[in-house]
Scaffold this motif. Structure first.
Motif, PDB file in Angstrom:
ATOM      1  N   LYS A   1     -72.161  -0.877  -6.111  1.00 53.53           N
ATOM      2  CA  LYS A   1     -72.679   0.135  -6.830  1.00 53.53           C
ATOM      3  C   LYS A   1     -74.224   0.495  -6.270  1.00 53.53           C
ATOM      4  O   LYS A   1     -75.030   1.441  -6.595  1.00 53.53           O
TER       5      LYS A   1
ATOM      6  N   PHE B   1     -72.050  10.659  -2.377  1.00 52.93           N
ATOM      7  CA  PHE B   1     -72.065  10.836  -3.691  1.00 52.93           C
ATOM      8  C   PHE B   1     -73.002  10.111  -4.299  1.00 52.93           C
ATOM      9  O   PHE B   1     -73.195  10.301  -5.575  1.00 52.93           O
ATOM     10  N   ASN B   2     -73.641   8.918  -3.678  1.00 56.25           N
ATOM     11  CA  ASN B   2     -74.564   8.026  -4.453  1.00 56.25           C
ATOM     12  C   ASN B   2     -75.718   8.066  -3.726  1.00 56.25           C
ATOM     13  O   ASN B   2     -75.822   7.073  -2.806  1.00 56.25           O
ATOM     14  N   ARG B   3     -76.696   8.879  -3.870  1.00 52.43           N
ATOM     15  CA  ARG B   3     -78.146   8.840  -3.233  1.00 52.43           C
ATOM     16  C   ARG B   3     -78.850   7.662  -4.159  1.00 52.43           C
ATOM     17  O   ARG B   3     -79.590   8.117  -5.012  1.00 52.43           O
TER      18      ARG B   3
ATOM     19  N   TRP C   1     -81.420   4.835  -5.965  1.00 49.36           N
ATOM     20  CA  TRP C   1     -82.842   4.619  -5.905  1.00 49.36           C
ATOM     21  C   TRP C   1     -83.027   3.413  -6.842  1.00 49.36           C
ATOM     22  O   TRP C   1     -82.444   3.335  -7.868  1.00 49.36           O
TER      23      TRP C   1
ATOM     24  N   TYR D   1     -83.943   5.587   0.259  1.00 48.81           N
ATOM     25  CA  TYR D   1     -85.230   5.902   0.627  1.00 48.81           C
ATOM     26  C   TYR D   1     -85.916   4.774   1.516  1.00 48.81           C
ATOM     27  O   TYR D   1     -86.907   4.711   1.939  1.00 48.81           O
TER      28      TYR D   1
ATOM     29  N   LEU E   1     -84.994  13.840  -8.358  1.00 41.97           N
ATOM     30  CA  LEU E   1     -85.320  12.496  -8.041  1.00 41.97           C
ATOM     31  C   LEU E   1     -86.112  11.631  -9.176  1.00 41.97           C
ATOM     32  O   LEU E   1     -85.728  10.708  -9.655  1.00 41.97           O
TER      33      LEU E   1
ATOM     34  N   GLN F   1     -83.897  11.410 -11.903  1.00 42.81           N
ATOM     35  CA  GLN F   1     -82.899  10.418 -11.721  1.00 42.81           C
ATOM     36  C   GLN F   1     -83.602   8.955 -12.095  1.00 42.81           C
ATOM     37  O   GLN F   1     -83.031   8.196 -12.608  1.00 42.81           O
ATOM     38  N   ILE F   2     -84.826   8.884 -11.388  1.00 43.92           N
ATOM     39  CA  ILE F   2     -85.572   7.458 -11.713  1.00 43.92           C
ATOM     40  C   ILE F   2     -85.829   7.214 -13.130  1.00 43.92           C
ATOM     41  O   ILE F   2     -85.556   6.251 -13.837  1.00 43.92           O
TER      42      ILE F   2
ATOM     43  N   ASP G   1     -73.646   6.110 -10.531  1.00 43.41           N
ATOM     44  CA  ASP G   1     -74.256   6.466  -9.215  1.00 43.41           C
ATOM     45  C   ASP G   1     -75.108   7.791  -9.557  1.00 43.41           C
ATOM     46  O   ASP G   1     -75.112   8.442 -10.476  1.00 43.41           O
ATOM     47  N   SER G   2     -75.486   8.258  -8.224  1.00 41.77           N
ATOM     48  CA  SER G   2     -76.702   9.251  -8.474  1.00 41.77           C
ATOM     49  C   SER G   2     -75.729  10.561  -8.627  1.00 41.77           C
ATOM     50  O   SER G   2     -76.222  11.800  -9.534  1.00 41.77           O
ATOM     51  N   TYR G   3     -74.731  10.611  -8.246  1.00 39.31           N
ATOM     52  CA  TYR G   3     -73.835  12.031  -8.599  1.00 39.31           C
ATOM     53  C   TYR G   3     -73.396  11.989 -10.066  1.00 39.31           C
ATOM     54  O   TYR G   3     -73.653  13.166 -10.654  1.00 39.31           O
TER      55      TYR G   3
ATOM     56  N   LEU H   1     -79.391  16.906  -5.157  1.00 40.56           N
ATOM     57  CA  LEU H   1     -80.170  15.996  -4.221  1.00 40.56           C
ATOM     58  C   LEU H   1     -80.039  16.337  -2.949  1.00 40.56           C
ATOM     59  O   LEU H   1     -81.004  16.111  -1.870  1.00 40.56           O
ATOM     60  N   THR H   2     -79.134  17.449  -2.716  1.00 44.28           N
ATOM     61  CA  THR H   2     -79.075  18.014  -1.194  1.00 44.28           C
ATOM     62  C   THR H   2     -79.682  19.392  -1.061  1.00 44.28           C
ATOM     63  O   THR H   2     -79.424  19.882   0.095  1.00 44.28           O
TER      64      THR H   2
END
Lengths: 231, 302
Positions: A127, A133-135, A137, A158, B4, B7-8, B28-30, B187-188
């Motif tokens: 995870k 698909f999972n940037r 943070w 990052y 971002l 997201q945080i 996940d971020s997606y 994010l892209t």
């Protein structure tokens, strides 16, 4: 330590229990020493928080708590990850207390600083892996240990890692032998690794274990006798 | 907040509710970005569009124009010239509605009529009616209706009818002003900006591939399919042509050339900044509503 064990054991069993050979006593003492270190590190039942939750716990094993800087290598198995093996630096490495790794990152911006890591379970490692698909943070890198790879450290999207991690860890105490000398600050195999005021507690634990072993044996006899009576 | 930062904030709020969202059930971020996009859609629908009639929705949009202005589009409408089989005579045209439209705000066109009063290429805004309500204004041999302002009526999900009276002779340059669906957070998404005002924007291939669309943020010149230079306006959707990597900005000294790609995406919600935290809160709420079941299952299997 052996003398202490015998005196204490004889006193609480009123000379009525079976005696032990020196090798057996050393086994009890070394097991008790390991148990003592484990209990001081993790608490009972492995309930966190453990090590840092009171001063006595820290003070009792401070002689075997060490800090060192260890090399890291790029991994990539878990995305933006590195790995390290504390055993390669210190074969007496036992339990991790804390780990910092050197990194640079954006969001927030940090330039080549040591940042504390958070421990995770290996099952959750996926995870934290950055993928298409999972940037990911997360401010603090996360780590988990495996037997094969040592310790894997995962950073978010990052993060850029640099070499070297700093770890605080508990090292394995040296084995107690018949010729082991009293603790004087030397951490080597012919001296006690833990301080003098700890020794009675280790003897207590060893005696308890010895008494338990005796009771267990006695109960086996009881079972045999009971079987004989009921025949 | 940009995507971002959102997201945080999403992660921080979710982890504050249940620590398992840091590791065991970490989204996940997606997924997070999807929840944020869902939240923006729901927020706009509930706050501005959840009204029973088109006229009330229009009124709501216009009274909240400060919040919605980034999603308001003005576009040249595609028009079908002649309509056969429709009982309104020759003074009706069919207008194609944009596919990204949430709600139509207004329609205006260049309008010419022969009499009562005569007009020559005047620009007029239309009124809105339903198709059924137009039964009394059908021009027939027995009825020569007079209404100097044309009316617009929704025909179906794809088309709008523009209806004039018996003296209407021409509609042209029909323009639609509408509330567009918000661009998706991504994010892209990337932007590229020229170094100064009135200068060219170079190397746009760095953020946009050939034959894909980008969004413009300034008036400038680029190339169409021919290729001939065209002038585009801020907010236009422009296609990247193979081999053409420069946007000419030197004639437009008031503008600093800037593009964003791909078209349809953004890195900052198009609602005002003071609403962004509400959007994150709503996204967390949607996420938690769906995550509750997972937490129950986890507790049962523990």
């Amino acid at each position: 330590m052996i003398t202490s064990f015998l005196q204490y054991y004889d006193r609480i069993t009123n000379f009525s229990a079976k005696g032990y050979e020196e090798d057996e006593i050393l086994l009890f003492l070394n097991n008790a020493q390991d148990e003592f270190v484990k209990e001081r590190t993790f608490g009972t039942n492995f309930q966190p928080p453990a090590f840092d939750d009171n001063e006595k716990r820290v003070a009792d094993i401070r002689t075997i708590v060490k800090s060192t800087q260890i090399a890291t290598a790029a991994s990539g198995i878990y995305g933006n990850s590195i790995r390290t093996d504390p055993y390669a630096t210190d074969s007496r490495y036992l339990y991790m207390i804390k780990m910092d790794v050197q990194l640079s990152r954006t969001n927030p911006t940090i330039t080549q600083k040591f940042i504390p890591c958070k421990r995770i379970d290996q099952i959750d490692a996926g995870k934290f892996r950055s993928t298409e698909f999972n940037r990911t943070w997360f401010k603090h890198p996360v780590y988990f240990g495996t037997k094969e790879d040592g310790i894997n450290i995962i950073g978010d999207y990052y993060t850029t890692f640099y070499d070297y991690a700093r770890i605080d860890y508990v090292s394995r105490p040296f084995t107690i032998t018949a010729t082991t000398q009293e603790f004087d600050g030397t951490l080597a195999d012919t001296w006690m690794s833990l301080e003098s005021h700890i020794h009675q507690e280790i003897v207590d634990m060893a005696v308890d274990a010895a008494r338990g072993a005796g009771r267990e044996q006695k109960s086996q006899v009881d079972v045999i006798e009971e079987r004989a009576r009921t025949k | 907040m940009n995507v971002l930062e959102m997201q945080i904030m999403f992660q921080v709020k979710a982890e504050a509710i249940n620590a398992d969202f840091f590791d065991r059930m970490r989204p996940d971020s997606y997924d997070i970005v999807n929840y944020l996009n869902k939240s923006i859609d729901r927020y706009i629908r509930k706050k501005y569009l959840d009204l029973p009639t088109h006229s009330l929705r229009r009124a709501s949009i216009m009274s909240n124009m400060d919040a919605l202005k980034d999603m308001v589009e003005n576009t040249n409408a595609l028009v079908e010239d002649s309509i056969t089989g429709f009982p309104h005579g020759a003074s009706v045209i069919r207008v194609l509605l944009p596919t990204d439209m949430l709600s139509l705000i207004s329609v205006y066109c260049t309008y010419t009529r022969s009499d009562v009063p005569p007009m020559a290429s005047d620009i007029l805004f239309t009124d809105f009616v339903s198709v059924e309500e137009t039964k009394d204004i059908v021009a027939t041999d027995a009825n020569k209706p007079i209404f100097p302002r044309p009316v617009a009526a929704f025909e179906n999900e794809f088309n709008l009818l523009l209806i004039g009276d018996a003296y209407t002779t021409e509609f042209s340059s029909v323009k639609l002003r509408y509330l567009r669906a918000p661009f998706n957070l991504s994010l892209t998404y990337a932007e590229l900006e020229a170094s100064d005002v009135g200068t060219d924007l170079l190397n746009i291939q760095a953020i946009i591939a050939d034959n894909n669309y980008f969004r413009t943020f300034a008036k400038g010149n680029y190339y169409n399919d021919v290729p001939d230079a065209i002038t585009f306006q801020a907010g236009d959707k422009v296609k990247k042509q193979i081999g053409y990597n420069t946007i000419v900005g030197t004639p437009y000294t008031a503008w600093k050339q800037k593009i964003g790609a791909p078209y349809g995406e953004t890195d900052t919600p198009e609602l005002p900044g003071h609403l962004h935290e509400e959007i994150v809160d709503l996204a967390v709420q949607i996420f938690m509503d769906e995550a509750k079941l997972k937490l129950v299952q986890k507790a049962q299997s523990a």
